[in-house]
Design an enzyme around this catalytic site. Structure first.
Site, PDB file in Angstrom:
ATOM      1  N   PRO A 238      -2.114  -2.516   3.061  1.00  0.00           N
ATOM      2  CA  PRO A 238      -1.613  -3.779   2.484  1.00  0.00           C
ATOM      3  C   PRO A 238      -1.899  -4.916   3.468  1.00  0.00           C
ATOM      4  CG  PRO A 238       0.218  -2.354   3.161  1.00  0.00           C
ATOM      5  CD  PRO A 238      -1.039  -1.624   3.519  1.00  0.00           C
ATOM      6  N   ASP A 414      -2.124  -5.007   8.953  1.00  0.00           N
ATOM      7  CA  ASP A 414      -1.502  -4.027   8.061  1.00  0.00           C
ATOM      8  C   ASP A 414       0.002  -4.346   7.998  1.00  0.00           C
ATOM      9  OD1 ASP A 414      -0.338  -1.756   6.928  1.00  0.00           O
ATOM     10  OD2 ASP A 414      -1.786  -0.391   7.862  1.00  0.00           O
ATOM     11  N   HIS A 415       0.431  -4.782   6.847  1.00  0.00           N
ATOM     12  CA  HIS A 415       1.813  -5.244   6.727  1.00  0.00           C
ATOM     13  C   HIS A 415       2.829  -4.095   6.835  1.00  0.00           C
ATOM     14  CE1 HIS A 415       4.769  -8.176   6.208  1.00  0.00           C
ATOM     15  NE2 HIS A 415       4.491  -8.668   5.013  1.00  0.00           N
ATOM     16  N   ARG A 416       2.335  -2.854   6.776  1.00  0.00           N
ATOM     17  CA  ARG A 416       3.271  -1.740   6.962  1.00  0.00           C
ATOM     18  C   ARG A 416       3.695  -1.634   8.420  1.00  0.00           C
ATOM     19  NH1 ARG A 416      -0.527   2.893   4.741  1.00  0.00           N
ATOM     20  NH2 ARG A 416      -1.873   1.696   6.107  1.00  0.00           N
ATOM     21  N   ILE A 418       3.036  -4.462  10.800  1.00  0.00           N
ATOM     22  CA  ILE A 418       3.280  -5.780  11.405  1.00  0.00           C
ATOM     23  C   ILE A 418       3.949  -6.703  10.392  1.00  0.00           C
ATOM     24  CG2 ILE A 418       2.092  -7.814  12.336  1.00  0.00           C
ATOM     25  CD1 ILE A 418      -0.121  -5.584  13.173  1.00  0.00           C
TER      26      ILE A 418
END
Ligand code: CAO
Length: 442
Positions: A238, A414-416, A418
């Site tokens: 993501p 990667d929003h998972r 950061i």
């Protein structure tokens, strides 16, 4: 040819139900039992089949209308043969032919009331793919029998995405099965990874030669390989891209002042090596950026080494050699590494070892142009920086506008792993280091 007015037949215990699909439009030719409209109550969905074959000459309902038994929905100019057959058909359907055929919608109703079919929400693993609606048939994007519709509904397949191979393009059960098969095979092949159920509809195959002359050229080996990695990352990570910019006026003045020295050392200094140093300092402060997510997605693997991948554009495609131990090297050494690796890349001589072990990637398009772009994370890394071309700009210094060299850059992450706040803190920090290189030695 007789025009038959078609009314809503006996639909059981429903007083008023909503029209959720109008499956035919004026000019469509229908056969007996072709679905005309779909109705939906709070309990069930049902399709109203055509009692005759012929041509639809008028449609009086639209999606969203509420209808009840006996409501007039459309006219069909019945085929002559069908018209002759009609009374027999009516008789077969056990409806009392009390009214004249012209005004006998009820007489034309099927004996068995359409069996309400349970509707399930489309399964999330096959998202709907919009298909251009046939301009001549705005209401009827496809033709399919109730059983095929039920089958598609059960599997969460949007029939708009299915090409019918039956007579007159009618969608059959094997068309739905073929669609599911192609989606599963297409997404699996494209990513080169097991899919874990995340089926992605394939892009429609189009014969472009119908529009003009074409030529098919096979992708090069590197493009084929990097394409798989890029798609895997795009589908699995993501992404968020944070845009920023940095005043690099002083940095560039320093770089230029070092030109002669650099030449003596046999290297050419570009902004990229300074960015590598600034990035590594920021990675030390923000360890989540120097990490990978464990395959089960439950932990973060933090790396205590600082190897930076650099995207290199080669005639055969994009490759990412890795400059090792950037934290331990000065700008001349980095420049030397970069020059060697990019020359190897362009000559097609990189080894797998040259391209492995990276922690974070920088993709620099600054030598070419552009204002901003959104690089794709080089998974299993969790962040990538994109550098764009620095430009002189008027910058307000509190008293006046000053001409300053400003470099736009972006970081996709990667929003998972950061969060957004951490993302912008990271870019702000890198930007500050580039503006004031002295901070790198603190
Ligand atoms: N702003 C302004 N000028 C810049 C700049 C920037 N951000 N970055 C580089 N430049 C200048 C350099 O200083 C050099 O100019 P001078 O010769 O006057 O000093 C010129 O642009 C060319 O630099 P370069 O591109 O040869 O060198 P580099 O160190 O910046 O980059 C490399 C090296 C290998 C990364 C680069 O050549 C390359 O291949 N870039 C493309 C990467 C790519 O395709 N990424 C896309 C990935 S996503 O699809």
């Amino acid at each position: 040819m007789a025009t038959q007015q078609i009314n809503i037949p006996d639909i059981g215990d429903f007083d008023s139900v909503e029209v959720i699909e109008v499956l035919v439009a004026e000019g469509d030719v229908v056969a007996v039992d072709d679905s005309l409209v779909t109705l939906e109550s709070d309990k069930a969905t049902m399709e109203i089949p055509s009692p005759v074959s012929g041509k639809v000459t008028k449609v009086t309902v639209k999606v969203g209308d509420s209808v009840a038994e006996g409501d007039y929905i459309l006219d069909i100019e019945a085929d002559e043969a069908a018209a002759e057959e009609a009374p027999k058909a009516d008789a077969k359907k056990e409806e009392p032919a009390k009214e004249a055929p012209k005004e006998a919608p009820k007489a034309a109703a099927p004996a068995e009331k359409p069996a309400p079919q349970e509707t399930k929400a489309p399964a999330p693993n096959v998202p709907p793919v919009p298909k251009p609606v046939n301009a001549q048939s705005m209401g009827a994007a496809y033709h399919a029998s109730p059983s095929v519709r039920a089958f598609a509904r059960k599997l969460g397949v949007d029939l708009n995405a299915v090409t019918g191979t039956g007579p007159k393009g009618r969608i059959q059960q094997n068309d739905v099965e073929a669609m599911i098969k192609s989606v599963m095979q297409g997404s699996a092949a494209a990513s080169g990874q097991p899919q874990g159920g995340a089926g992605i509809p394939s892009v429609p195959e189009i014969d472009f030669s119908q529009f003009g002359e074409t030529e098919t050229v096979e992708l090069g080996r590197i493009k084929k390989i990097s394409g798989k990695f890029l798609q895997t990352s795009w589908l699995n990570v993501p992404h968020v891209t944070q845009f920023d910019e940095s005043d690099i006026t002083e940095m560039d003045a320093f770089r230029k002042s070092m030109k002669a020295q650099a030449e003596k050392a046999g290297v050419k200094l570009t902004p990229l090596v300074f960015v590598m140093k600034a990035v590594v300092k920021a990675l030390q402060e923000f360890p989540n950026f120097n990490a990978s997510l464990s395959p089960d997605g439950q932990s973060i693997i933090k790396k205590h080494y600082y190897n930076i991948g650099v995207a290199v554009d080669t005639p055969n495609g994009l490759v990412v050699p890795v400059v090792r131990d950037v934290d331990q090297k000065g700008i001349f050494d980095l420049s030397k590494d970069l020059m060697e690796l990019s020359a190897k890349a362009r000559d097609g001589k990189l080894t797998p070892a040259d391209m492995s072990g990276g922690c974070f990637t920088i993709s620099s398009l600054g030598g070419i142009g552009g204002t901003q772009f959104t690089p794709i994370v080089n998974a299993p890394e969790v962040a990538i920086m994109g550098l764009s071309k620095a430009k002189m700009q008027p910058v307000w210094n509190g008293a006046e506008f000053e001409p300053r060299l400003v470099m736009p850059f972006s970081v996709s992450y990667d929003h998972r792993v950061i969060d957004g706040a951490e993302g912008v803190r990271f870019t702000t920090t890198v930007g500050q280091y580039l503006t004031d290189l002295r901070q790198l030695i603190l």
